[in-house]
Motif scaffolding. Structure first.
Motif, PDB file in Angstrom:
ATOM      1  N   THR A 226     126.658  71.376 -38.629  1.00  0.00           N
ATOM      2  CA  THR A 226     126.521  70.356 -39.656  1.00  0.00           C
ATOM      3  C   THR A 226     127.830  69.612 -39.887  1.00  0.00           C
ATOM      4  O   THR A 226     128.920  70.185 -39.778  1.00  0.00           O
ATOM      5  CB  THR A 226     126.047  70.973 -40.988  1.00  0.00           C
ATOM      6  N   ASN A 227     127.722  68.349 -40.194  1.00  0.00           N
ATOM      7  CA  ASN A 227     128.879  67.541 -40.555  1.00  0.00           C
ATOM      8  C   ASN A 227     128.972  67.327 -42.059  1.00  0.00           C
ATOM      9  O   ASN A 227     129.911  66.691 -42.544  1.00  0.00           O
ATOM     10  CB  ASN A 227     128.808  66.174 -39.854  1.00  0.00           C
ATOM     11  N   ASP A 228     127.993  67.840 -42.783  1.00  0.00           N
ATOM     12  CA  ASP A 228     127.990  67.711 -44.238  1.00  0.00           C
ATOM     13  C   ASP A 228     128.941  68.732 -44.864  1.00  0.00           C
ATOM     14  O   ASP A 228     129.188  69.810 -44.307  1.00  0.00           O
ATOM     15  CB  ASP A 228     126.581  67.927 -44.791  1.00  0.00           C
ATOM     16  N   GLU A 229     129.466  68.380 -46.018  1.00  0.00           N
ATOM     17  CA  GLU A 229     130.335  69.299 -46.741  1.00  0.00           C
ATOM     18  C   GLU A 229     129.510  70.378 -47.434  1.00  0.00           C
ATOM     19  O   GLU A 229     128.378  70.127 -47.858  1.00  0.00           O
ATOM     20  CB  GLU A 229     131.172  68.534 -47.769  1.00  0.00           C
ATOM     21  N   PHE A 230     130.088  71.562 -47.527  1.00  0.00           N
ATOM     22  CA  PHE A 230     129.422  72.660 -48.232  1.00  0.00           C
ATOM     23  C   PHE A 230     130.487  73.552 -48.863  1.00  0.00           C
ATOM     24  O   PHE A 230     131.644  73.579 -48.430  1.00  0.00           O
ATOM     25  CB  PHE A 230     128.539  73.475 -47.275  1.00  0.00           C
ATOM     26  N   GLU A 231     130.088  74.284 -49.887  1.00  0.00           N
ATOM     27  CA  GLU A 231     131.007  75.138 -50.624  1.00  0.00           C
ATOM     28  C   GLU A 231     131.262  76.428 -49.850  1.00  0.00           C
ATOM     29  O   GLU A 231     130.331  77.157 -49.504  1.00  0.00           O
ATOM     30  CB  GLU A 231     130.442  75.455 -52.008  1.00  0.00           C
ATOM     31  N   LEU A 232     132.511  76.695 -49.595  1.00  0.00           N
ATOM     32  CA  LEU A 232     132.865  77.918 -48.885  1.00  0.00           C
ATOM     33  C   LEU A 232     132.870  79.143 -49.797  1.00  0.00           C
ATOM     34  O   LEU A 232     132.501  80.240 -49.363  1.00  0.00           O
ATOM     35  CB  LEU A 232     134.257  77.773 -48.254  1.00  0.00           C
ATOM     36  N   SER A 233     133.280  78.948 -51.033  1.00  0.00           N
ATOM     37  CA  SER A 233     133.452  80.089 -51.930  1.00  0.00           C
ATOM     38  C   SER A 233     132.192  80.940 -52.083  1.00  0.00           C
ATOM     39  O   SER A 233     132.258  82.169 -51.946  1.00  0.00           O
ATOM     40  CB  SER A 233     133.937  79.602 -53.301  1.00  0.00           C
ATOM     41  N   PRO A 234     131.012  80.363 -52.349  1.00  0.00           N
ATOM     42  CA  PRO A 234     129.805  81.200 -52.463  1.00  0.00           C
ATOM     43  C   PRO A 234     129.469  81.933 -51.165  1.00  0.00           C
ATOM     44  O   PRO A 234     129.056  83.094 -51.194  1.00  0.00           O
ATOM     45  CB  PRO A 234     128.705  80.189 -52.827  1.00  0.00           C
ATOM     46  N   LEU A 235     129.647  81.241 -50.036  1.00  0.00           N
ATOM     47  CA  LEU A 235     129.390  81.878 -48.753  1.00  0.00           C
ATOM     48  C   LEU A 235     130.303  83.083 -48.537  1.00  0.00           C
ATOM     49  O   LEU A 235     129.862  84.159 -48.125  1.00  0.00           O
ATOM     50  CB  LEU A 235     129.588  80.873 -47.616  1.00  0.00           C
ATOM     51  N   LEU A 236     131.593  82.907 -48.831  1.00  0.00           N
ATOM     52  CA  LEU A 236     132.549  83.983 -48.610  1.00  0.00           C
ATOM     53  C   LEU A 236     132.330  85.135 -49.584  1.00  0.00           C
ATOM     54  O   LEU A 236     132.582  86.297 -49.236  1.00  0.00           O
ATOM     55  CB  LEU A 236     133.974  83.441 -48.725  1.00  0.00           C
ATOM     56  N   GLN A 237     131.876  84.835 -50.773  1.00  0.00           N
ATOM     57  CA  GLN A 237     131.535  85.904 -51.714  1.00  0.00           C
ATOM     58  C   GLN A 237     130.414  86.772 -51.152  1.00  0.00           C
ATOM     59  O   GLN A 237     130.476  88.005 -51.210  1.00  0.00           O
ATOM     60  CB  GLN A 237     131.122  85.308 -53.062  1.00  0.00           C
ATOM     61  N   THR A 238     129.414  86.128 -50.604  1.00  0.00           N
ATOM     62  CA  THR A 238     128.305  86.871 -49.998  1.00  0.00           C
ATOM     63  C   THR A 238     128.767  87.677 -48.792  1.00  0.00           C
ATOM     64  O   THR A 238     128.422  88.854 -48.644  1.00  0.00           O
ATOM     65  CB  THR A 238     127.186  85.891 -49.569  1.00  0.00           C
ATOM     66  N   LEU A 239     129.584  87.064 -47.948  1.00  0.00           N
ATOM     67  CA  LEU A 239     130.026  87.721 -46.722  1.00  0.00           C
ATOM     68  C   LEU A 239     130.934  88.917 -47.004  1.00  0.00           C
ATOM     69  O   LEU A 239     130.803  89.971 -46.368  1.00  0.00           O
ATOM     70  CB  LEU A 239     130.733  86.720 -45.808  1.00  0.00           C
ATOM     71  N   THR A 240     131.865  88.758 -47.925  1.00  0.00           N
ATOM     72  CA  THR A 240     132.748  89.875 -48.250  1.00  0.00           C
ATOM     73  C   THR A 240     131.969  91.027 -48.888  1.00  0.00           C
ATOM     74  O   THR A 240     132.291  92.190 -48.674  1.00  0.00           O
ATOM     75  CB  THR A 240     133.871  89.434 -49.200  1.00  0.00           C
ATOM     76  N   HIS A 241     130.951  90.689 -49.645  1.00  0.00           N
ATOM     77  CA  HIS A 241     130.104  91.732 -50.224  1.00  0.00           C
ATOM     78  C   HIS A 241     129.348  92.492 -49.120  1.00  0.00           C
ATOM     79  O   HIS A 241     129.236  93.728 -49.166  1.00  0.00           O
ATOM     80  CB  HIS A 241     129.108  91.112 -51.214  1.00  0.00           C
ATOM     81  N   GLU A 242     128.858  91.758 -48.131  1.00  0.00           N
ATOM     82  CA  GLU A 242     128.088  92.394 -47.056  1.00  0.00           C
ATOM     83  C   GLU A 242     128.967  93.215 -46.120  1.00  0.00           C
ATOM     84  O   GLU A 242     128.460  94.070 -45.396  1.00  0.00           O
ATOM     85  CB  GLU A 242     127.339  91.330 -46.243  1.00  0.00           C
ATOM     86  N   LEU A 243     130.277  92.977 -46.135  1.00  0.00           N
ATOM     87  CA  LEU A 243     131.173  93.813 -45.330  1.00  0.00           C
ATOM     88  C   LEU A 243     131.205  95.251 -45.815  1.00  0.00           C
ATOM     89  O   LEU A 243     131.609  96.159 -45.085  1.00  0.00           O
ATOM     90  CB  LEU A 243     132.599  93.237 -45.353  1.00  0.00           C
TER      91      LEU A 243
END
Length: 374
Positions: A40-57
């Motif tokens: 995608t070339n659209d902007e998106f929020e990284l913070s919510p994604l990283l919160q989910t990913l760090t939790h799943e680690l």
């Protein structure tokens, strides 16, 4: 785009489902979503994604942890500049994952850490500094996984750079307490860039100052020590060209320490081995860490190029880079007497090795000394 994190959380939960059909569908959906975000070339929020990913680690399921690491790796590749803002908050979760029971998780995690290290020089220093700090706080991890971690980092990055940086960290007088120096909380990792920016700026400043100090030391070593001893026209080695003096005269002639590397290094060895009772725990860790690094240096195929560089580092026509590497490593290796001796052999510094053996005769032989020779 606004629901990426919610979708990802649900998918991650299902990837490790006991029902094979559910897990397969979740895996396929995860792949499609990852490719969608990647392209995608659209902007998106990284913070919510990283919160989910760090939790799943922290998930109990290996497939989920692997999927989270693949996402982080993809984001580091896609939006490097944006991800650079979140590294300080992301590192603790990645460092905790180095203690994972599954080798495949650790190997993929090391790929992510290597990609972070490649972002810029400060991140390279931060990653290695954090790993050393983790080893200092978790000796069991150093014993069980230390070799695996260091060898794979040498493969993914550059063995010379890795060893040069680790030697600088472990041999630096400024790092009296390695565990506190990293200033990372391995227990929690909350992605909140706005509240951690100040901490990141302070750490960047520390890393820059440390790097400046190390550069100055290397410059002094190569410009003041090495050229004078490499200018002889004889065919003997650089170490053999230096003036020979008995061990008793070493401590009484500080002025020659700046011009005679054999005397300088032998004095440094004696001082390091016999002093430091006030910080015995820290020195003990450094000795164990150097022992681990030395064993890898002597045996790992990944370090063939580094061994070849050390082999010619004391030749009259050796490059400044090779000479500076030996000086840096020797200062660090002095925390372990047997490792220091083997480094001299690896660099064909036989007269220096002989001088070190004479130095060993003047110190108290302890259980720790014998443990270092195992």
């Amino acid at each position: 785009l606004y629901f990426y994190s919610e979708l990802l959380g649900a998918i991650m939960y299902c990837i490790s489902d006991e029902d094979l059909e559910i897990s397969q569908v979740a895996e396929s959906t995860n792949t499609n979503l990852l490719n969608l975000v990647k392209c995608t070339n659209d902007e998106f929020e990284l913070s919510p994604l990283l919160q989910t990913l760090t939790h799943e680690l922290s998930s109990h399921h290996i497939p989920t942890r692997l999927a989270a690491l693949r996402w982080i790796n993809m984001l580091l590749e896609k939006v490097q500049s944006e991800m650079n803002k979140y590294i300080y908050e992301l590192l603790p979760a990645l460092l905790r994952t180095l203690s994972d029971d599954a080798d495949e998780v650790i190997l993929l995690n090391l790929e992510v850490l290597a990609r972070i290290a490649l972002l810029d020089k400060n991140q390279f220093q931060r990653v290695l500094f954090s790993i050393v700090s983790l080893f200092a706080s978790n000796r069991h991890l150093l014993e069980v996984r230390g070799s695996l971690i260091i060898r794979n980092l040498c493969t993914l990055l550059n063995a010379k750079s890795i060893y040069n940086a680790l030697a600088s960290i472990l041999g630096s007088d400024e790092n009296k307490n390695i565990q506190d120096s990293a200033n990372l909380d391995f227990g929690t990792a909350n992605i909140n860039h706005t509240t951690c920016t100040e901490k990141k700026d302070v750490e960047d400043k520390i890393m820059t100052e440390t790097d400046t100090i190390n550069n100055e030391r290397e410059l002094i070593s190569t410009e003041k020590i090495l050229p004078e001893t490499c200018s002889s026209d004889t065919n003997t080695s650089r170490v053999n060209q230096t003036a020979t003096s008995p061990p008793s005269s070493i401590s009484n002639n500080e002025q020659n320490n700046d011009t005679d590397p054999r005397i300088f290094l032998a004095t440094n060895t004696s001082t390091t081995i016999t002093k430091g009772n006030s910080t015995i725990n820290d020195l003990e860790f450094r000795s164990i860490m150097v022992q681990t690094l030395n064993l890898i240096l002597l045996t790992a195929r990944e370090l063939d190029e580094l061994r070849n560089l050390l082999l010619v580092s004391l030749e009259p026509n050796a490059s400044i880079e090779a000479r500076a590497l030996f000086i840096t490593m020797f200062k660090c290796w002095c925390h372990n007497p047997v490792a220091t001796l083997s480094l001299c052999f690896a660099a064909q510094a036989y007269e220096l090795a002989s001088e070190l053996v004479m130095q060993f005769a003047s110190i108290d032989v302890t259980v720790g000394f014998f443990n270092a020779s195992r």
